[in-house]
Design an enzyme around this catalytic site. Sequence first.
Site, PDB file in Angstrom:
ATOM      1  N   ASP A 107      55.519  40.692  38.096  1.00 21.17           N
ATOM      2  CA  ASP A 107      55.778  39.921  36.811  1.00 21.17           C
ATOM      3  C   ASP A 107      57.209  39.417  36.710  1.00 21.17           C
ATOM      4  O   ASP A 107      57.678  38.755  35.714  1.00 21.17           O
ATOM      5  CB  ASP A 107      55.266  40.531  35.791  1.00 21.17           C
ATOM      6  CG  ASP A 107      53.869  40.635  35.603  1.00 21.17           C
ATOM      7  OD1 ASP A 107      53.206  39.618  35.777  1.00 21.17           O
ATOM      8  OD2 ASP A 107      53.114  41.658  35.275  1.00 21.17           O
ATOM      9  N   ASP A 168      46.825  36.542  37.831  1.00 24.03           N
ATOM     10  CA  ASP A 168      48.183  36.159  37.141  1.00 24.03           C
ATOM     11  C   ASP A 168      49.060  35.662  37.882  1.00 24.03           C
ATOM     12  O   ASP A 168      49.958  35.203  37.517  1.00 24.03           O
ATOM     13  CB  ASP A 168      48.294  37.272  36.070  1.00 24.03           C
ATOM     14  CG  ASP A 168      47.495  38.175  35.683  1.00 24.03           C
ATOM     15  OD1 ASP A 168      46.223  37.999  36.096  1.00 24.03           O
ATOM     16  OD2 ASP A 168      47.637  38.877  34.815  1.00 24.03           O
TER      17      ASP A 168
END
Length: 386
Positions: A107, A168
Amino acid sequence: MTAIDVRPGPETGSAVTAALRTISANITEFGDRFPGDTTTRDRYTLRPAAGDLPEGSNVGWTTAFWPGMYWLAYDLTGDRTYRDAAAAFLPGYAERIAQRIDVETHDLGFLYTLSCVAAYKRTGDKDARDAAIAAADHLLRRVLPSAGIIQAWGDLTDSRQRGRTIIDSLMNTPLLFWAGKVTGDPKYAAAARRHTAQLRDNILRDDDTTFHTFYWDQETGRPLRGETEQGSADDSCWARGQAWGIYGFTLNHRHTGDPTLLAAAVRCADYFLAHLPADSVAYWDLVYGDGDGQERDSSAAAIAVNGLLALADAGAPRADRYRAAALRILRSLIDGYTDESSNALLLHGVYDKPKSVGVDEGTLWGDYFYLEALTRVTQPNWKDHW
Ligand code: GLY
């Protein structure tokens, strides 16, 4: 306003005004500290303390959505109050990557694109640029050489996580493409391309749904199996994952020009749109529909709006259909999923239903992508940071 007209209208204009009021109030309430990932009973409070770090610290995967919204507010208004509030967070991002504070995650793309890359693009801040390049370098360490995938979660010695990535991650590769452009080093784009091709070939299923997570053999790089973490079942279609697929494949197509990635985004989009309920805001897993008693995930809807608009701008076939659908979803979010008595912009999201975390709440990413959608729609020449 016709169904495919993306010019600002009174409804989107007043939605922007309402969002800016909430953001201004949040600058006063939170200062240079961060709220939690989601609201609790529709209100953000300070991010919980983590280890030695006090409440409100820069930890976890969601913090950059907060200054990211301030950069959007600056773009919408030109008001330096928002720019200063966003810039105040930059030393914390530089420290986070330099000191390796909670950075064992893919992330880094979300975290550094919406904070430091945004700052560099808007102000030319060299420290922000250097921090974002350092984050891209750290992200490269996560590549599993045998498969060319970027490990999503956990440290590199975690045998349960090595060889695993998640849908993601398509939103994290833009940091690598950006780093390649500013440094001139081809290694960043090469890693991003290889990773994204693996997702196209394995995480996107033949019926155009997506797995949330997928494993590759650590030694041979052979694709193994998909699993869910936040969806209803391994073979269901987690709504936010499908929305990440629409937007993420589109962005990776933008950076590579690879038509197979645009085709992948179209497949994700068509499935998503075919599985929406009457008000066009997806339930948290696309296996659910009206009457099933499940919660909506407004954040999936907000991500999809941006993905669909970007897909239309990328020249996908039937672009008008994607624009019209995006505006229909956005209108529904404005009308049914906002309430100015909350300090979140967008209510009724779901973080992780199987673990009962953040169910039917505001979420930082839902707020960010809702404001990004409003910015896209009201500022036709606006350029996103991805
Ligand atoms: N990237 C984590 C999520 O979408 O919940």
